[in-house]
Write an enzyme that holds these catalytic residues in place. Sequence first.
Site, PDB file in Angstrom:
ATOM      1  N   LYS A 192       0.732  -1.214  -0.061  1.00 51.31           N
ATOM      2  CA  LYS A 192       0.285   0.281  -0.377  1.00 51.31           C
ATOM      3  C   LYS A 192       1.029   1.187   0.082  1.00 51.31           C
ATOM      4  CE  LYS A 192      -2.023   3.476   2.134  1.00 51.31           C
ATOM      5  NZ  LYS A 192      -2.031   4.994   1.656  1.00 51.31           N
ATOM      6  N   GLU A 268       9.895   1.584  10.604  1.00 54.05           N
ATOM      7  CA  GLU A 268      10.315   3.054  10.389  1.00 54.05           C
ATOM      8  C   GLU A 268      10.009   3.972  10.636  1.00 54.05           C
ATOM      9  OE1 GLU A 268      13.686   1.751   9.695  1.00 54.05           O
ATOM     10  OE2 GLU A 268      13.726  -0.023   9.077  1.00 54.05           O
ATOM     11  N   CYS A 302      13.565  11.471   6.778  1.00 52.52           N
ATOM     12  CA  CYS A 302      13.497  11.035   7.458  1.00 52.52           C
ATOM     13  C   CYS A 302      14.535  11.211   8.662  1.00 52.52           C
ATOM     14  CB  CYS A 302      12.889   9.171   7.773  1.00 52.52           C
ATOM     15  SG  CYS A 302      14.264   7.994   6.958  1.00 52.52           S
TER      16      CYS A 302
HETATM   17  P1  NAP Z   1       2.812   8.884   7.544  1.00 51.49           P
HETATM   18  O1  NAP Z   1       1.082  10.026   7.253  1.00 51.49           O
HETATM   19  O2  NAP Z   1       2.536   8.165   8.708  1.00 51.49           O
HETATM   20  O3  NAP Z   1       1.692   7.955   6.299  1.00 51.49           O
HETATM   21  C1  NAP Z   1       2.786   6.016   5.983  1.00 51.49           C
HETATM   22  C2  NAP Z   1       1.372   5.423   5.536  1.00 51.49           C
HETATM   23  O4  NAP Z   1       0.974   5.145   5.608  1.00 51.49           O
HETATM   24  C3  NAP Z   1       1.241   6.073   3.739  1.00 51.49           C
HETATM   25  O5  NAP Z   1       0.947   5.061   2.883  1.00 51.49           O
HETATM   26  C4  NAP Z   1      -0.283   6.204   4.552  1.00 51.49           C
HETATM   27  O6  NAP Z   1      -1.208   6.680   3.593  1.00 51.49           O
HETATM   28  C5  NAP Z   1      -0.422   5.408   5.330  1.00 51.49           C
HETATM   29  N1  NAP Z   1      -1.366   5.523   6.557  1.00 51.49           N
HETATM   30  C6  NAP Z   1      -2.349   6.520   6.981  1.00 51.49           C
HETATM   31  N2  NAP Z   1      -2.883   6.281   7.440  1.00 51.49           N
HETATM   32  C7  NAP Z   1      -2.551   5.296   8.175  1.00 51.49           C
HETATM   33  C8  NAP Z   1      -4.214   3.915   8.803  1.00 51.49           C
HETATM   34  N3  NAP Z   1      -4.258   4.731   9.953  1.00 51.49           N
HETATM   35  N4  NAP Z   1      -3.428   2.778   8.820  1.00 51.49           N
HETATM   36  C9  NAP Z   1      -2.897   2.670   8.129  1.00 51.49           C
HETATM   37  N5  NAP Z   1      -2.210   3.205   7.380  1.00 51.49           N
HETATM   38  C10 NAP Z   1      -2.852   4.076   6.841  1.00 51.49           C
HETATM   39  O7  NAP Z   1       3.641   9.431   6.827  1.00 51.49           O
HETATM   40  P2  NAP Z   1       4.086  10.402   5.373  1.00 51.49           P
HETATM   41  O8  NAP Z   1       3.952  11.525   5.867  1.00 51.49           O
HETATM   42  O9  NAP Z   1       3.902   9.349   4.444  1.00 51.49           O
HETATM   43  O10 NAP Z   1       5.597  10.333   4.847  1.00 51.49           O
HETATM   44  C11 NAP Z   1       6.438  11.049   5.876  1.00 51.49           C
HETATM   45  C12 NAP Z   1       6.995  10.148   7.480  1.00 51.49           C
HETATM   46  O11 NAP Z   1       7.652   8.980   7.327  1.00 51.49           O
HETATM   47  C13 NAP Z   1       7.677  10.959   7.863  1.00 51.49           C
HETATM   48  O12 NAP Z   1       7.623  10.865   9.594  1.00 51.49           O
HETATM   49  C14 NAP Z   1       9.101   9.981   8.471  1.00 51.49           C
HETATM   50  O13 NAP Z   1      10.573  11.018   9.291  1.00 51.49           O
HETATM   51  C15 NAP Z   1       9.154   8.457   7.868  1.00 51.49           C
HETATM   52  N6  NAP Z   1      10.131   8.166   8.004  1.00 51.49           N
HETATM   53  C16 NAP Z   1      11.208   7.319   8.257  1.00 51.49           C
HETATM   54  C17 NAP Z   1      11.822   6.468   7.407  1.00 51.49           C
HETATM   55  C18 NAP Z   1      12.520   5.355   7.915  1.00 51.49           C
HETATM   56  O14 NAP Z   1      13.542   4.538   7.442  1.00 51.49           O
HETATM   57  N7  NAP Z   1      12.433   5.321   9.611  1.00 51.49           N
HETATM   58  C19 NAP Z   1      11.258   7.098   5.893  1.00 51.49           C
HETATM   59  C20 NAP Z   1      10.788   7.415   5.327  1.00 51.49           C
HETATM   60  C21 NAP Z   1      10.096   8.212   6.421  1.00 51.49           C
HETATM   61  P3  NAP Z   1      -1.532   7.427   3.275  1.00 51.49           P
HETATM   62  O15 NAP Z   1      -0.883   8.703   2.784  1.00 51.49           O
HETATM   63  O16 NAP Z   1      -2.311   6.899   1.425  1.00 51.49           O
HETATM   64  O17 NAP Z   1      -2.860   7.813   3.664  1.00 51.49           O
END
Ligand code: NAP
Length: 499
Positions: A192, A268, A302
Amino acid sequence: MTRDYTRDYWETVLSGLELEGRHFIDGAYRASSSGETFTRIRPMDGKPGAQLARGNAADIDAAVAAARAAFESGVWRKKEPLEKKRIMLKWAELIRTHGEELAMLETLDVGKPVMASLTVDVRLCADGIQFYGEMIDKIYDEIAPTGPNARALVRKVPLGVIGAITPWNYPMIIDAWKLGPAIAAGNSVVLKPAEQSSLSAIRLAELGFEAGLPAGVLNVVTGYGEETGKPLALHMDVDMIAFTGSTEVGKLIMGYAAQSNVKRVALELGGKSPLVVFEDADLDAAASAVAWGCFYNSGETCHASTRLIVQRSVQETLIAKIEAVTRSDIALKHPLDPAAQIGALIEEEHMNKVLSMIAAGEKEGARRVFGAERVLSETGGYYVSPGVFVDMTNDMSLARQEIFGPVLAAIPFDAEEEALRIANDTIYGLAGAVFTRDMDRAHRFSEALHAGTVWINTYDMSNFATPFGGFKQSGFGRDRSVHAIDKYCDYKTIWQQFG
Ligand code: NAP
């Protein structure tokens, strides 16, 4: 790179693209069962981009059923290791062959410079699939010590159906970090992608299928997190969720696992990484590392080095050098301009959030040295220039919150213990760095820093041989390296008694 890339060339690539926005389930494209779609707005110019299937729980059910059927049939996991390796290597090669197209899909969705998409994201995605493909015929099981009348095999077996939920900042790279080891280990996957960045995921799945992955081994369901990610994480027939995203959603994922079938979870999550500079450091090297570490990918990284913890005696000099490097080297331009080093933020809402966090930080007393403002608004896109704030303390919001934009918070210190205390004073523990010429101090400091990766006199250097992931609320489980395979396997003991 053999071609002389120009803006015109990339415009031609763009105009020749056919955007596929349907799910990829059981080896075929499928519209959403509801027939609904949603429109992705292009961050580079604010214009409507791809139409994507708006997935729902029924689509997730279909994808999980296809993944389960492929797993149980053994069509992939029982294939000869050499044959599996050959298919994954072909997949990696197809990713390279279609590199320009994939780069453009990534840039359309994410707004990053297309040259970065091509030379970094596509390259690392292909390398990741190749790395795990090459491991397939090199993993051995074990025989445990027993008495002479028994033989105990300790087998490393795949888990079954893996749900992978990924973010939008490095979609192809992070997809490869999960798909590579999960599929190499013999599992089936339902991916997803983030609603903002589905195009490359769909194409990756199609290329995998073309390379020879059997139908159902890799499925992609597009849509919103609440409507697709949540039913995937709650699904009773999914054995594990491999999640990359925010700490906030990561906590929800743990809850979904507990509420359903106690599936495994690997997380992550976010970061607020410290980069510590002592007065004896090579300040030119440090300035370059800080600027690239914090501003690359427009700060949507991140492990971005968003907290500069700098010895007071060199703060002014270092900030001046950071400003010089940023202005001369980190060109913010339209993403199709081959000279662009950074491009747009992911969407208007996110840009507004970044700008409001900057405004809140200034109200608390953070002093802007340069940048951190909306630019190129005439393009219709969502661009924020790299910016630096000083007069900061570690309790201010710009130093604590993950901004996910090109914003650096500089915090001064006087003594080593104080630097360490500030560096570790965060809920996150993803990465960090120390710059000093004193190697005793460098190693002492790296050991004491609570972070999954610590760099000495550099930033953001890595390869597939090194694990990546966090401590504390940056999550648990590691992507990359040979160890990532373990996450997608379990041990099974088979004890045979003789006589
Ligand atoms: P996010 O808002 O947490 O979303 C991540 C994924 O989760 C998306 O596919 C999102 O879908 C999905 N999602 C959202 N709500 C959900 C729910 N209730 N249940 C299941 N899945 C759900 O993160 P983002 O804004 O895409 O990415 C930024 C974040 O990722 C930052 O905090 C960054 O630090 C972190 N990150 C961490 C790493 C690492 O390796 N540690 C690497 C890259 C990014 P939709 O957005 O499609 O709704």
